[in-house]
Design a protein around this motif. Structure first.
Motif, PDB file in Angstrom:
ATOM      1  N   TYR A   1      64.308  68.620  46.674  1.00 32.94           N
ATOM      2  CA  TYR A   1      65.440  68.462  47.575  1.00 32.94           C
ATOM      3  C   TYR A   1      65.996  67.040  47.506  1.00 32.94           C
ATOM      4  CZ  TYR A   1      68.612  68.924  51.437  1.00 32.94           C
ATOM      5  OH  TYR A   1      69.754  68.948  52.191  1.00 32.94           O
ATOM      6  N   LEU A   2      65.132  66.060  47.328  1.00 33.79           N
ATOM      7  CA  LEU A   2      65.610  64.679  47.158  1.00 33.79           C
ATOM      8  C   LEU A   2      66.452  64.565  45.893  1.00 33.79           C
ATOM      9  CD1 LEU A   2      62.436  62.606  48.155  1.00 33.79           C
ATOM     10  CD2 LEU A   2      64.448  63.116  49.563  1.00 33.79           C
ATOM     11  N   LEU A   3      66.024  65.228  44.831  1.00 39.34           N
ATOM     12  CA  LEU A   3      66.813  65.229  43.590  1.00 39.34           C
ATOM     13  C   LEU A   3      68.187  65.856  43.827  1.00 39.34           C
ATOM     14  CD1 LEU A   3      64.011  66.252  41.062  1.00 39.34           C
ATOM     15  CD2 LEU A   3      65.212  64.048  41.119  1.00 39.34           C
ATOM     16  N   GLU A   4      68.213  66.941  44.600  1.00 36.66           N
ATOM     17  CA  GLU A   4      69.478  67.601  44.927  1.00 36.66           C
ATOM     18  C   GLU A   4      70.389  66.673  45.739  1.00 36.66           C
ATOM     19  OE1 GLU A   4      70.894  71.159  47.862  1.00 36.66           O
ATOM     20  OE2 GLU A   4      69.074  71.538  46.688  1.00 36.66           O
ATOM     21  N   LEU A   5      69.830  66.004  46.736  1.00 32.88           N
ATOM     22  CA  LEU A   5      70.626  65.059  47.531  1.00 32.88           C
ATOM     23  C   LEU A   5      71.191  63.949  46.648  1.00 32.88           C
ATOM     24  CD1 LEU A   5      68.536  64.624  50.815  1.00 32.88           C
ATOM     25  CD2 LEU A   5      70.745  65.784  50.567  1.00 32.88           C
ATOM     26  N   ALA A   6      70.367  63.415  45.760  1.00 31.38           N
ATOM     27  CA  ALA A   6      70.826  62.345  44.868  1.00 31.38           C
ATOM     28  C   ALA A   6      71.963  62.847  43.977  1.00 31.38           C
ATOM     29  CB  ALA A   6      69.660  61.828  44.025  1.00 31.38           C
TER      30      ALA A   6
ATOM     31  N   TYR B   1      54.708  59.850  38.024  1.00 32.56           N
ATOM     32  CA  TYR B   1      55.259  60.885  38.896  1.00 32.56           C
ATOM     33  C   TYR B   1      56.774  60.984  38.726  1.00 32.56           C
ATOM     34  CZ  TYR B   1      56.501  62.978  43.483  1.00 32.56           C
ATOM     35  OH  TYR B   1      57.013  63.755  44.491  1.00 32.56           O
ATOM     36  N   LEU B   2      57.460  59.834  38.779  1.00 34.17           N
ATOM     37  CA  LEU B   2      58.917  59.829  38.651  1.00 34.17           C
ATOM     38  C   LEU B   2      59.360  60.247  37.248  1.00 34.17           C
ATOM     39  CD1 LEU B   2      59.800  56.636  40.717  1.00 34.17           C
ATOM     40  CD2 LEU B   2      59.971  59.037  41.425  1.00 34.17           C
ATOM     41  N   ALA B   3      58.601  59.868  36.226  1.00 29.36           N
ATOM     42  CA  ALA B   3      58.936  60.274  34.859  1.00 29.36           C
ATOM     43  C   ALA B   3      58.767  61.792  34.689  1.00 29.36           C
ATOM     44  CB  ALA B   3      58.055  59.532  33.859  1.00 29.36           C
ATOM     45  N   ARG B   4      57.763  62.320  35.328  1.00 31.17           N
ATOM     46  CA  ARG B   4      57.477  63.758  35.180  1.00 31.17           C
ATOM     47  C   ARG B   4      58.399  64.637  36.018  1.00 31.17           C
ATOM     48  NH1 ARG B   4      51.585  66.697  35.639  1.00 31.17           N
ATOM     49  NH2 ARG B   4      52.364  68.758  35.165  1.00 31.17           N
ATOM     50  N   TYR B   5      58.659  64.238  37.266  1.00 33.28           N
ATOM     51  CA  TYR B   5      59.398  65.104  38.199  1.00 33.28           C
ATOM     52  C   TYR B   5      60.846  64.694  38.411  1.00 33.28           C
ATOM     53  CZ  TYR B   5      54.723  66.790  39.213  1.00 33.28           C
ATOM     54  OH  TYR B   5      53.465  67.315  39.084  1.00 33.28           O
ATOM     55  N   GLY B   6      61.255  63.562  37.865  1.00 33.25           N
ATOM     56  CA  GLY B   6      62.618  63.071  38.054  1.00 33.25           C
ATOM     57  C   GLY B   6      62.658  62.002  39.127  1.00 33.25           C
ATOM     58  N   ASN B   7      63.658  61.124  39.018  1.00 29.65           N
ATOM     59  CA  ASN B   7      63.764  60.003  39.950  1.00 29.65           C
ATOM     60  C   ASN B   7      65.049  60.109  40.769  1.00 29.65           C
ATOM     61  OD1 ASN B   7      63.784  57.634  41.337  1.00 29.65           O
ATOM     62  ND2 ASN B   7      63.679  56.302  39.561  1.00 29.65           N
ATOM     63  N   PRO B   8      64.928  60.480  42.045  1.00 28.20           N
ATOM     64  CA  PRO B   8      66.112  60.564  42.903  1.00 28.20           C
ATOM     65  C   PRO B   8      66.495  59.217  43.521  1.00 28.20           C
ATOM     66  CG  PRO B   8      64.197  61.249  44.134  1.00 28.20           C
ATOM     67  CD  PRO B   8      63.729  60.937  42.735  1.00 28.20           C
ATOM     68  N   PHE B   9      65.700  58.187  43.265  1.00 25.61           N
ATOM     69  CA  PHE B   9      65.847  56.920  43.969  1.00 25.61           C
ATOM     70  C   PHE B   9      66.697  55.914  43.193  1.00 25.61           C
ATOM     71  CE2 PHE B   9      61.460  58.508  44.988  1.00 25.61           C
ATOM     72  CZ  PHE B   9      61.754  58.973  46.261  1.00 25.61           C
ATOM     73  N   SER B  10      67.567  55.222  43.914  1.00 24.35           N
ATOM     74  CA  SER B  10      68.325  54.131  43.301  1.00 24.35           C
ATOM     75  C   SER B  10      67.432  52.907  43.139  1.00 24.35           C
ATOM     76  CB  SER B  10      69.548  53.788  44.150  1.00 24.35           C
ATOM     77  OG  SER B  10      69.153  53.440  45.470  1.00 24.35           O
ATOM     78  N   GLU B  11      66.396  52.839  43.947  1.00 20.64           N
ATOM     79  CA  GLU B  11      65.419  51.753  43.886  1.00 20.64           C
ATOM     80  C   GLU B  11      64.146  52.259  44.540  1.00 20.64           C
ATOM     81  OE1 GLU B  11      63.828  49.225  42.465  1.00 20.64           O
ATOM     82  OE2 GLU B  11      65.745  48.182  42.460  1.00 20.64           O
TER      83      GLU B  11
ATOM     84  N   VAL C   1      74.046  61.221  47.569  1.00 23.11           N
ATOM     85  CA  VAL C   1      73.380  60.559  48.697  1.00 23.11           C
ATOM     86  C   VAL C   1      72.495  59.439  48.144  1.00 23.11           C
ATOM     87  CG1 VAL C   1      71.763  60.844  50.618  1.00 23.11           C
ATOM     88  CG2 VAL C   1      73.397  62.677  50.073  1.00 23.11           C
ATOM     89  N   PRO C   2      72.771  58.186  48.527  1.00 19.74           N
ATOM     90  CA  PRO C   2      71.926  57.087  48.063  1.00 19.74           C
ATOM     91  C   PRO C   2      70.551  57.136  48.743  1.00 19.74           C
ATOM     92  CG  PRO C   2      74.016  56.274  48.969  1.00 19.74           C
ATOM     93  CD  PRO C   2      73.905  57.714  49.318  1.00 19.74           C
ATOM     94  N   ILE C   3      69.508  57.091  47.943  1.00 20.84           N
ATOM     95  CA  ILE C   3      68.141  57.144  48.469  1.00 20.84           C
ATOM     96  C   ILE C   3      67.337  56.005  47.864  1.00 20.84           C
ATOM     97  CG2 ILE C   3      66.071  58.550  48.792  1.00 20.84           C
ATOM     98  CD1 ILE C   3      67.777  61.000  47.968  1.00 20.84           C
ATOM     99  N   VAL C   4      66.735  55.209  48.735  1.00 20.94           N
ATOM    100  CA  VAL C   4      65.780  54.192  48.314  1.00 20.94           C
ATOM    101  C   VAL C   4      64.402  54.751  48.635  1.00 20.94           C
ATOM    102  CG1 VAL C   4      64.895  51.865  48.736  1.00 20.94           C
ATOM    103  CG2 VAL C   4      67.371  52.270  48.662  1.00 20.94           C
ATOM    104  N   GLY C   5      63.516  54.723  47.672  1.00 21.22           N
ATOM    105  CA  GLY C   5      62.156  55.186  47.900  1.00 21.22           C
ATOM    106  C   GLY C   5      61.263  54.040  48.310  1.00 21.22           C
TER     107      GLY C   5
END
Length: 184
Positions: A86-91, A112-122, A95-99
């Motif tokens: 859902y975070l990936l969908e928001l991104a 984790y981010l390489a495997r599942y995708g990175n929704p975060f701008s930072e 929607v800007p998301i900082v993790g």
């Protein structure tokens, strides 16, 4: 011990049970996702933490200038895996998301981010948990809505999903005139 004194002791477990039942019943009906932030309306606490992505030092200034989410997560958190699509969908919707990688290991977080995708701008690294403590974080996931002035507007404890977005985040963004809140 006299017979009179013995009779009073018989009722002690009953009194204890009633007290415990009242205490537990007082918590029924409360939504565990409704944990208000003592920082609502206040700026994000000051911090100086490394970026998981670049290694640069990040401060609270990173959380100013636009409406954005601050999402507290960790690879050790099972619910974070559920929330992640859902975070990936928001991104993708803009929607800007900082993790905030909370009490985690950097290599595991990068994998984790390489495997599942990175929704975060930072991604803020909070390995010692101090920023989480300053924010009043109970665990992960937790998501904060931050306004352009860097103030915490609301806090959501637990999985961020479509229901939580529609009920909590979108109305606030719509009221602020932010198109990320979606149609009225």
């Amino acid at each position: 011990m006299s017979k009179k004194n013995t009779g009073l002791w018989v009722f002690l477990p009953l009194v204890g049970f009633v007290a415990l039942a009242l205490l537990l019943a007082s918590g029924l009906g409360r939504n565990p996702e409704e944990l208000p932030s003592a920082l609502a309306g206040k700026p994000v606490p000051g911090f100086s933490k490394p970026s998981l992505i670049t290694g640069d030092t990040l401060t609270e200034e990173r959380l100013t200038g636009q409406w954005q989410l601050l999402n507290v997560w960790g690879t050790w958190c099972p619910t974070c895996y559920v929330e992640h699509p859902y975070l990936l969908e928001l991104a993708q919707r803009g929607v800007p998301i900082v993790g905030m990688d909370y009490k985690d290991e950097d290599d595991k977080a990068r994998d984790y981010l390489a495997r599942y995708g990175n929704p975060f701008s930072e991604v803020i690294v909070d390995a010692d948990g101090q920023l989480g403590l300053d924010l009043g974080v109970y665990g992960a996931p937790e998501t904060f809505l931050i306004n352009p002035r860097g103030e915490i507007v609301l806090r959501h404890v637990g999985e961020l999903n479509q229901r939580a977005w529609d009920e909590k985040f979108a109305p606030v963004l719509r009221q602020a005139g932010n198109p990320l809140g979606g149609p009225s």
